[in-house]
Motif scaffolding. Structure first.
Motif, short mmCIF file in Angstrom:
data_model
loop_
_atom_site.label_atom_id
_atom_site.label_comp_id
_atom_site.label_asym_id
_atom_site.label_seq_id
_atom_site.Cartn_x
_atom_site.Cartn_y
_atom_site.Cartn_z
N THR A 39 -17.79 27.90 36.47
CA THR A 39 -18.42 26.67 36.96
C THR A 39 -19.72 26.38 36.20
O THR A 39 -20.07 25.23 35.99
CB THR A 39 -18.71 26.75 38.46
OG1 THR A 39 -19.53 27.91 38.73
CG2 THR A 39 -17.42 26.85 39.25
N ALA A 42 -18.66 24.60 33.30
CA ALA A 42 -18.35 23.21 33.62
C ALA A 42 -19.60 22.35 33.64
O ALA A 42 -19.57 21.18 33.23
CB ALA A 42 -17.64 23.14 34.98
N ASN A 79 -23.11 23.71 41.37
CA ASN A 79 -23.14 25.05 40.78
C ASN A 79 -24.26 25.90 41.39
O ASN A 79 -24.08 27.10 41.62
CB ASN A 79 -23.33 24.92 39.26
CG ASN A 79 -23.33 26.27 38.56
OD1 ASN A 79 -24.33 26.70 38.02
ND2 ASN A 79 -22.19 26.93 38.55
#
Length: 322
Positions: A39, A42, A79
């Motif tokens: 993540t 990401a 996140n």
């Protein structure tokens, strides 16, 4: 005068988790340590690294993401929130290890080490935001996350062993090769952070400082490092077969080869297709899986007796499950 119980000691008097529960708690920490890396990738790949432009708040005036920050703010704040999920997983591992009977202090120490790394990486993440996504800070953030994966995997393995002195299951040359494999993989991962720090996907649409290296050259160095790791992994697989090592150790060496093959294929495809975001994310996941596979090979080369703890050693557990 009665001694004051800590919260964990108080809970340990009222709950005794099974060995399987302790193992599941340790695995949850492994899983979340990988999820937080993916993540985090990401965040960078969507250009959301400065979606929350300060730390520990999301803006100077708000603890949480605001409507004005839009999609990038949601990604970055999401996140950050996953860090609390990671802390919960680590907390569960610590609690399960403390409440188990017998109490294995080695497991709780490993759990608290996980927590310390999480807190340290949270601070480093804040420094990364405050320094405008400095590439060296970003690289350190990833390497510290990899350190967390290391400790969670070791903890997970130790839940299935005893606490006696480690004893080898394979000859000395195999153990020496394993150390070389670990060292080469560390170099590979470190080289990967340089490729990231000097290449595209800086983490934000604004002008972000990059490492002063030629991206194509660093990618070639990274590829050479990968080939060295692959060669050592093949040598490990062959040597384990020649040495007539335990079946589970040979299986882990085989799994490592499979993960390396997949990771190498993704790496070359992303290089020749101008590093699309989806493949970069898959490559980051692959990096975690490669490191876990290397660690599992190394950890399978020794065992710890269970007589002192009542927890089945690795070999005993296999016989029990057979």
């Amino acid at each position: 005068m009665r001694a004051v119980l800590t919260p964990l000691a108080y809970l340990a008097r009222r709950w005794t988790p099974s060995p399987r529960t302790v193992q599941r708690a340790a695995f949850a920490a492994v899983l979340m340590s990988v999820v937080i890396v993916v993540t985090g990738g990401a965040v960078r790949l969507t250009g959301s690294g400065l979606g929350c432009d300060t730390w520990p708040k999301c803006t100077d005036n708000s603890l949480i993401v605001t409507q004005e920050q839009g999609f990038h703010g949601v990604i970055e704040f999401g996140n950050r929130m996953l860090t609390y999920v990671l802390c919960a997983a680590v907390g569960w591992a610590i609690t399960a290890a403390r409440c188990a009977t017998p109490w294995r202090r080695s497991l709780t120490r490993l759990g608290w080490l996980q927590f310390a790394i999480v807190m340290g990486n949270a601070v480093l993440g804040g420094i990364t935001v405050l320094t405008g996504l400095n590439p060296y800070s970003v690289a350190g953030h990833f390497l510290l996350a990899t350190s967390l994966i290391t400790v969670t995997v070791i903890t997970w393995q130790r839940t299935r062993e005893g606490d006696g002195p480690a004893r080898p299951r394979v000859p000395a040359p195999v153990r020496a090769l394993s150390r070389a494999l670990i060292a080469a993989t560390v170099v590979l991962i470190a080289a990967g952070t340089v490729v990231t720090g000097s290449g595209p996907h800086a983490g934000d649409s604004s002008e972000i400082k990059r490492m002063p290296f030629d991206w194509s050259s660093t990618a070639h160095v990274h590829a050479v490092s990968a080939w060295v790791v692959c060669a050592l992994a093949v040598a490990m697989w062959l040597l384990l077969r020649v040495a007539d090592s335990p079946a589970d150790t040979r299986a882990r060496a085989r799994d490592l080869l499979i993960v390396l093959l997949a990771q190498g294929a993704i790496g070359y495809v992303q290089y020749f297709t101008k590093v699309p975001e989806a493949l970069v994310a898959a490559h980051m996941l692959g990096s975690c899986l490669v490191w876990i596979a290397v660690l599992r090979v190394a950890l399978s080369l020794r065992e710890r007796p269970s007589a002192q703890t009542g927890v089945p050693a690795q070999g005993d557990a296999q016989l029990t499950n057979a």
